[in-house]
Scaffold this motif. Structure first.
Motif, short mmCIF file in Angstrom:
data_model
loop_
_atom_site.label_atom_id
_atom_site.label_comp_id
_atom_site.label_asym_id
_atom_site.label_seq_id
_atom_site.Cartn_x
_atom_site.Cartn_y
_atom_site.Cartn_z
N GLY A 62 -14.86 -88.07 32.57
CA GLY A 62 -15.25 -88.17 33.98
C GLY A 62 -15.71 -86.82 34.53
O GLY A 62 -15.39 -85.76 33.95
N TRP A 63 -16.42 -86.86 35.63
CA TRP A 63 -17.00 -85.64 36.22
C TRP A 63 -15.96 -84.56 36.47
O TRP A 63 -16.22 -83.38 36.30
CB TRP A 63 -17.72 -86.03 37.50
N ASN A 64 -14.77 -84.96 36.87
CA ASN A 64 -13.76 -83.94 37.19
C ASN A 64 -13.17 -83.27 35.96
O ASN A 64 -12.43 -82.29 36.10
CB ASN A 64 -12.64 -84.55 38.05
N GLY B 64 -20.15 -93.24 36.59
CA GLY B 64 -20.57 -92.14 37.44
C GLY B 64 -21.86 -91.53 36.91
O GLY B 64 -22.06 -91.44 35.70
N LYS B 65 -22.72 -91.12 37.84
CA LYS B 65 -23.99 -90.52 37.41
C LYS B 65 -23.77 -89.24 36.63
O LYS B 65 -24.63 -88.79 35.88
CB LYS B 65 -24.86 -90.22 38.64
N LYS B 66 -22.61 -88.61 36.86
CA LYS B 66 -22.36 -87.33 36.20
C LYS B 66 -21.30 -87.41 35.10
O LYS B 66 -20.93 -86.39 34.53
CB LYS B 66 -21.94 -86.31 37.26
N SER B 67 -20.84 -88.61 34.80
CA SER B 67 -19.86 -88.75 33.72
C SER B 67 -20.55 -88.56 32.38
O SER B 67 -21.76 -88.80 32.24
CB SER B 67 -19.17 -90.11 33.79
#
Lengths: 146, 204
Positions: free
Chosen positions: A17-19, A76-79
């Protein structure tokens, strides 16, 4: 029933994930953080997918893997997905006196699903090593699927 | 009852839009939230938001976390010398780590306690290079610096507690180190690793 070990020459894919992506203050991606390899308290093993087990031809195995990993969830778009060689992953663990097993644990709708067992969630240094040394590539999920 | 975010200018300056219109607080509570810029313990999330419905959606919880972090930043920005550019960057980073579209099911939103520790850490080490931010699944902020193949990650917990994890290459081999710390001794503990290569500060 004995569980099938994922062969050393094969690869595992982890959804990130992004985080858990390492980035700078402007959100430029720098790599994968150690946190991506920390299992949650309620998990027995670290959930991954066995890349070579995906039911697709060689050129499309990663795409199929991402489809399986993201089925039923909003992507997510950034995953991203991180790819690691099994032998290299295990060697890092051995160097830190951790004997992990990477075993095939099929689940409904995701036959190549596997788990990294006996990987401590509290050994920050081993997780940092895995993030910085075992990951051979990482990609945006949406890029893989496009 | 008046809305704490009812003032459009305040909402705009904090970068809070959308769900905030549904949050409201009594006037005394609002005044208390903004009366001090030097309070250590910011209690907006636990006290003012406690009156909200018990069961909240993920989006609402993420909104609350964003609002708490931004309000705390606004409270302490003078005392902690947060200039406008950095505040804008911080708010953008807060929005980024608490983006509902990127949220992983089961993760906990950022805790106010973790964010307080992070901001106080920034005030103490005053890094010229600001860190990238990430989060643990249980709601703690990670500050990440990377310079070439050297990475420093500082986990920020409540009560000014930290844990740092770092890695670097030495003679072709990756070395690692990790330890518990607090915002008050982390510079001393990191000194042997020459942390200014990450922070971009002039060596002491």
């Amino acid at each position: 029933m004995s569980q099938l070990n994922v062969p050393d020459e094969d690869h595992i894919v982890r959804y990130v994930g992004w985080n858990q992506v390492a980035k700078d203050a402007d959100d430029t991606v720098l790599g994968i953080s150690a946190e991506a390899f920390r299992r949650r308290y309620n998990e027995d093993g670290l959930s991954v997918n066995w890349l070579e087990r995906a039911d697709a031809d060689a050129a499309n195995k990663l795409r199929r893997t991402v489809e399986l990993l993201t089925a039923g969830i909003a992507i997510g778009k950034k995953s991203r997905v991180a790819i690691a060689n099994v032998a290299a992953f295990k060697a890092i663990c051995v160097s830190r006196h951790a004997r992990v097993r990477i075993v095939h644990i099929p689940i409904d709708g995701n036959e190549p699903h596997s788990e990294v067992r006996q990987l401590s969630r509290d050994d920050d240094e081993i997780l940092e090593l895995l993030a910085s040394e075992s990951v051979t590539a990482h990609h945006l999920c949406l890029d893989v699927l496009s | 009852m008046t809305s704490i975010f009812g003032n459009a200018a305040i909402r705009q300056s904090l970068g809070i839009t959308g769900l905030g219109q549904s949050l409201s607080f009594d006037a005394a509570g609002t005044k208390a939230l903004f009366q001090s810029t030097e309070e250590k313990n910011f209690t907006a999330s636990s006290a003012a938001l406690a009156s909200a419905p018990a069961i909240k959606s993920t989006e609402e919880r993420l909104f609350d976390a964003k609002a708490s972090a931004k309000i705390y930043t606004a409270q302490v920005e003078v005392a902690m010398r947060i200039n406008e550019n950095w505040r804008k960057q911080l708010f953008r980073q807060i929005d980024s780590v608490l983006d509902a579209d990127e949220w992983m099911l089961g993760d906990e939103p950022l805790t106010t306690e973790s964010y307080q520790t992070f901001l106080r850490l920034m005030f103490i080490i005053q890094p010229r290079i600001k860190p990238g931010l990430g989060m643990t699944s249980d709601g703690n902020l990670m500050a990440i610096w990377q310079a070439d193949d050297m990475r420093l990650t500082i986990y920020c917990f409540g009560d000014d507690d930290l844990r740092y994890v770092l890695s670097y290459m030495e003679e072709g081999k990756r070395r690692t180190a990790a330890a518990d710390a607090s915002i008050f001794n982390v510079r001393k503990l990191l000194a042997v690793f020459q942390p200014d290569k990450w922070f971009g500060n002039e060596p002491a």
